[in-house]
Write an enzyme that holds these catalytic residues in place. Sequence first.
Site, short mmCIF file in Angstrom:
data_model
loop_
_atom_site.label_atom_id
_atom_site.label_comp_id
_atom_site.label_asym_id
_atom_site.label_seq_id
_atom_site.Cartn_x
_atom_site.Cartn_y
_atom_site.Cartn_z
N GLU A 58 0.82 -1.21 0.00
CA GLU A 58 0.00 0.00 0.00
C GLU A 58 0.86 1.26 0.00
O GLU A 58 0.54 2.24 -0.65
CB GLU A 58 -0.95 0.01 1.20
CG GLU A 58 -2.06 -1.03 1.12
CD GLU A 58 -2.99 -0.80 -0.07
OE1 GLU A 58 -3.04 0.32 -0.62
OE2 GLU A 58 -3.67 -1.77 -0.46
N CYS A 214 -13.66 1.48 -14.59
CA CYS A 214 -14.18 2.84 -14.41
C CYS A 214 -12.99 3.80 -14.39
O CYS A 214 -12.73 4.51 -13.42
CB CYS A 214 -14.98 2.91 -13.11
SG CYS A 214 -15.97 4.40 -12.99
N CYS A 221 -18.07 1.27 -19.62
CA CYS A 221 -19.35 1.08 -18.92
C CYS A 221 -20.07 -0.18 -19.40
O CYS A 221 -20.74 -0.85 -18.61
CB CYS A 221 -20.25 2.30 -19.12
SG CYS A 221 -19.54 3.78 -18.39
N CYS A 224 -19.14 -3.03 -17.29
CA CYS A 224 -19.08 -2.76 -15.85
C CYS A 224 -20.08 -3.63 -15.08
O CYS A 224 -21.27 -3.68 -15.41
CB CYS A 224 -19.40 -1.28 -15.61
SG CYS A 224 -19.44 -0.88 -13.87
N CYS A 230 -25.55 2.45 -11.41
CA CYS A 230 -24.77 3.67 -11.65
C CYS A 230 -25.64 4.79 -12.19
O CYS A 230 -26.17 4.71 -13.30
CB CYS A 230 -23.64 3.36 -12.64
SG CYS A 230 -22.64 4.81 -13.00
FE1 SF4 Z 1 -18.04 3.64 -13.86
FE2 SF4 Z 1 -20.69 3.75 -13.82
FE3 SF4 Z 1 -19.45 3.32 -16.11
FE4 SF4 Z 1 -19.46 1.45 -14.20
S1 SF4 Z 1 -21.20 2.21 -15.34
S2 SF4 Z 1 -17.71 2.08 -15.45
S3 SF4 Z 1 -19.37 2.68 -12.37
S4 SF4 Z 1 -19.34 5.15 -14.87
#
Ligand code: SF4
Length: 413
Positions: A58, A214, A221, A224, A230
């Site tokens: 970290e 993201c 997206c 995702c 989201c």
């Molecule tokens: Fe990021 Fe929302 Fe796109 Fe997912 S859907 S990559 S959380 S902006």
Amino acid sequence: APAPPPARHLFSDPAEVEALRGNLLAWYDRCKRDLPWRALAATEPDADRRGYAVWVSEIMLQQTQVATVIDYYKRWMQKWPTLQALAQASLEEVNELWAGLGYYSRGKRLQEAARKVVSELAGQMPRTAEDLQKLLPGVGRYTAGAIASISYGQATGVVDGNVIRVLCRLRCIGADSSSPAVIDRLWDMANVLVDRSRPGDFNQALMELGATVCVPKAPLCGECPVKQHCQAWRRKLFGNPPKVPDVEDCGVGDCPLCPPATEPWDSSLGVTNFPRKAAKKPPRAMRTATCVLERRGCHGAPEYLIVQRPSSGLLAGLWEFPSLPLAQDLQEEREREELADHLQAWMGRPVAAKSLRFIGEVIHIFSHIHQTYVVYSLPLDGDVTLDPALSPSRWVTEDEFHASAVSTAMKKV
Ligand code: SF4
């Protein structure tokens, strides 16, 4: 007490929180990157060794890319596999291994903290985020949360740059994401979201999502795992909110977490409308004259003089060619004279300004400083007796120079 934020910025539905945790963890189990500190944290049965392994990773990962850290991490853990081993190392050894990783005070503080654990805490790492932050120098709220959740299974959230980006997008937070008010809300949110049975994996999953899906400029997206939760993505799909606000919309201009009324949603940016930051201060410009003093060593190979920087401040304890910060608007002739005076103090004999050969300029950007090194060289005949009352200094060959605790900026020079 401040008013609670509007519902649209919260995770107040337990069923949604449960679904988000499940989707994110399932994705992490499938897609996580194979990284040496993850392997150690997952297989090391000893809690202190596990805590130490996560802690080192970290600290190295603060402000530094994963790809750069991997080799440094492996070398570090090979050389100092335990806290006790690190506590016995010298600062010189730590700086040598850290050379090139940047932000050098991190290595120094890590070693100081290891010594503290050994001498004051009977060699046992604190086990909670609160104690880690309170007792270990250099361990802030984020690092403490990461160590406690990943190594000891404490159900505590973490907020780093990746998490800030993901949460601001998930909940359309467009107020300045570096402001204390927003950061506090994000910590609240991270603590609500963290999975109670797999807190370490959940935190790593959230950070991994920010690092690989993201991402800042072109988030993926479509791939995702939490897109159905989201709000930024939903807003991008469905365009501007309806003219008549529904119960979830904030009062325009009043909401402490919405974008300021003067900078509304820009549809050309899509989800990258979030997060937003106040404009950064430009880095401070500095000029430093530096001189590569060269002599013939006993085998005829060239040797160079390096001197040690003070033990606090920028690049503390690292070695460099004799250097002198300059005022911004000096004429070249004056810069040369000042450098010659500085060298004279080192060498105890007069140095003629015109004997300094101008080599060129090297620019190096530190996080907050735009540094220009004005580089000169001075070949020497015969030996030079350096004043032992000044900072430590030594003559090194080129190979020894590269193996010494010198900064990337000096390697460029
Ligand atoms: Fe990021 Fe929302 Fe796109 Fe997912 S859907 S990559 S959380 S902006």
